[in-house]
Design an enzyme around this catalytic site. Structure first.
Site, mmCIF file in Angstrom:
data_model
loop_
_atom_site.group_PDB
_atom_site.id
_atom_site.type_symbol
_atom_site.label_atom_id
_atom_site.label_comp_id
_atom_site.label_asym_id
_atom_site.label_seq_id
_atom_site.Cartn_x
_atom_site.Cartn_y
_atom_site.Cartn_z
ATOM 1 C CG PHE A 93 28.303 44.051 35.785
ATOM 2 C CD1 PHE A 93 29.507 43.492 35.419
ATOM 3 C CD2 PHE A 93 27.516 43.376 36.710
ATOM 4 C CE1 PHE A 93 29.930 42.280 35.957
ATOM 5 C CE2 PHE A 93 27.926 42.160 37.256
ATOM 6 C CZ PHE A 93 29.136 41.619 36.878
ATOM 7 C CB CYS A 148 33.894 39.275 35.983
ATOM 8 S SG CYS A 148 34.176 37.487 35.944
ATOM 9 C CD GLU A 176 36.830 36.605 38.696
ATOM 10 O OE1 GLU A 176 36.916 37.657 38.008
ATOM 11 O OE2 GLU A 176 35.784 35.972 38.838
ATOM 12 N N GLY A 199 33.918 39.732 42.910
ATOM 13 C CA GLY A 199 33.044 40.900 42.892
ATOM 14 C C GLY A 199 33.729 42.074 42.234
#
Length: 486
Positions: free
Chosen positions: A383, A288, A254, A232
């Site tokens: 994002f 990500c 991560e 996240g």
């Protein structure tokens, strides 16, 4: 609305080895991002559900570990087959819950099967080594399970980012309590439970508990959970790491990235543009590993920007069920955040080449040129579907721009000379570097993770799985006890 999609044993329920109502949490109304309409209501977990699940998982885990690798591998292989048989349902749920395009959903489903198959093979790998010792003593270092693993997964690749932890944790002999993002509880959790149930996984070894931050906090603090694996944002990851560390749990984080793609002056500009577009806009940039900075030699800059703009204007935007390639962002808050970053960067001097608009949750693929350090689009993980282009004059300048900031997840270098591109890649601070490819690359057999604000230095997948999901135990054996002189 596709009422067949709404049918399922998870309606109003949690998964605890069986489909059961939440103890006190009520339900979560899952909203379809493309339409804003309710999709399904599932059970909402509370901390009490975590406590009950962790106890049950701990009770079931010892027998699972004792079964041995071959028995665990058989269950995992059966789960992979079950998941493959569910391919159409899986794709549909990914499109409905997470706003995935049809190609992205299909690839995610295929990769998920691959992660489970790789975990099945992992269960059959050697679990230790013989150590040197005295002639009368046999000395062995063996890998043993941690116990119960808590998995906290996000909304963007909900199936893969859950199953890449669930499957190897089970392969190593652990039990799992999974908290999928409450916006994607079916594709991020319940479909996995369904596949493992069909495969004959014994009850109690897998629990799926969608819920809010309080459920994640309960996982981090529960005395029966030995490890937390979290995927996240960096901000949330810091909180998870702090709380889990306070309770002396192993933590695998991560987190986010601002991933650079360097396009050298000898690159093929057509191929470079295709790579940059894929890396920046795949799944609306909600990855990500998304290409967050496109660093291009000044001699190719104008040609690359023109090609990116043309690609952006040609991509269909809207509901993935209608064939759109650029679908919705996950919620209105994310739309507002992306729009604010674009507007602030333009106000700071960036050029809006195309895009910068949205219709509901669907943000148009956007190209920003003239972006420099200090602008939000250069510094922050967006994002969203925004291609951020920065020109450079020299190789040293390109490397400096690529290594700016706290992140260090992925990087790519595209150039005509593989040797030179490789030398440039070796100078980049990133957990994975791809020569003549963009930044969105992952495979079940490859260790995945980042540096700096992109994680805590841990890795997941491939050879890293044994390191993460088990611990060393030293065992010595002698024919008889020594006669110590005391």
């Amino acid at each position: 609305m596709d009422t067949q999609m709404m049918d399922g044993p998870w309606s109003g329920r949690l998964y605890t080895g069986a489909w059961t109502p939440a103890l006190a949490g009520g339900v979560i109304d899952v909203v379809e991002p493309a339409t804003g309409r309710p999709l399904i209501a599932v059970g909402r977990a509370e901390p009490a559900d975590v406590r009950a699940a962790a106890r049950a998982a701990a009770a079931a885990q010892a027998d699972w570990a004792a079964r041995g690798g071959e028995a665990r591998a058989q269950v995992l292989e059966a789960a992979a087959r079950a998941l493959a048989d569910m391919a159409e349902v899986v794709s549909r749920w990914l499109m409905r819950e997470s706003g995935s395009s049809a190609p992205k959903a299909a690839v995610e489903g295929q990769h998920a099967v691959g992660f489970v198959r790789h975990a099945a093979a992992m269960a059959l790998e050697p679990g230790g080594r013989i150590l040197a010792s005295t002639p009368a003593r046999t000395s062995v270092a063996e890998r043993v399970p941690l116990g119960v693993v808590g998995v906290i997964s996000p909304f963007n690749f909900p199936l893969v980012l859950s199953i890449r932890a669930v499957a190897p944790a089970l392969a190593a002999g652990n039990a799992v309590v999974l908290k999928p993002d409450p916006r994607t509880p079916v594709s991020g959790g319940f479909l996995i439970a369904q596949a493992f149930a069909a495969a004959g996984l014994p009850p109690g070894l897998l629990h799926v508990l969608p819920g809010g931050a309080e459920v994640g906090q309960a996982l981090c603090a529960d005395p029966d959970i030995a490890m937390i694996t979290f995927t996240g944002s960096t901000g949330a990851g810091r909180k998870v790491g702090e709380l889990a560390g306070r309770h002396l749990k192993r933590v695998q984080l991560e987190l986010g990235g601002k991933n650079p793609l360097l396009i050298l002056e000898d690159a093929d500009v057509e191929l470079a543009a295709a790579n940059a577009a894929w890396g920046a806009w795949l799944h609306q940039g909600q990855i990500c590993m998304s290409t967050g900075r496109i660093l291009v030699h000044e001699g190719l800059h104008d040609a690359l920007v023109a090609r990116l703009a043309a690609k952006a204007q040609a991509l269909p935007v809207g509901d993935p069920l209608d064939g759109a390639i650029i679908g919705p962002l996950i919620d209105p808050g994310q739309v507002a955040r992306v729009d604010a970053i674009v507007k602030a960067s333009v106000a700071a001097g960036a050029t809006l080449v195309t895009g910068g608009t949205h219709d509901g949750r669907c943000y148009a693929p956007t190209v920003l040129a003239g972006v420099t350090p200090g602008m939000p689009a250069f510094d922050e993980e967006i994002f969203g579907p925004v291609a951020v282009v920065t020109a450079f004059a020299t190789e040293d300048q390109a490397v400096d721009l690529a290594n700016r900031g706290d992140y260090g997840l992925a990087a790519g270098v595209i150039g005509g000379s593989v040797d030179r591109a490789t030398r440039v890649g070796a100078r980049l601070r990133a957990g994975h570097v791809h020569i003549n490819d963009q930044t969105v690359v992952a495979e079940p057999q490859a260790p995945f993770g980042g540096m700096g604000a992109s994680g805590n230095g841990s890795r997941i997948s491939g050879p890293a799985n044994w390191e993460e999901f088990s611990t060393w135990r030293w065992v010595t054996t002698q024919p008889q006890a020594p006669a110590y002189p005391m």
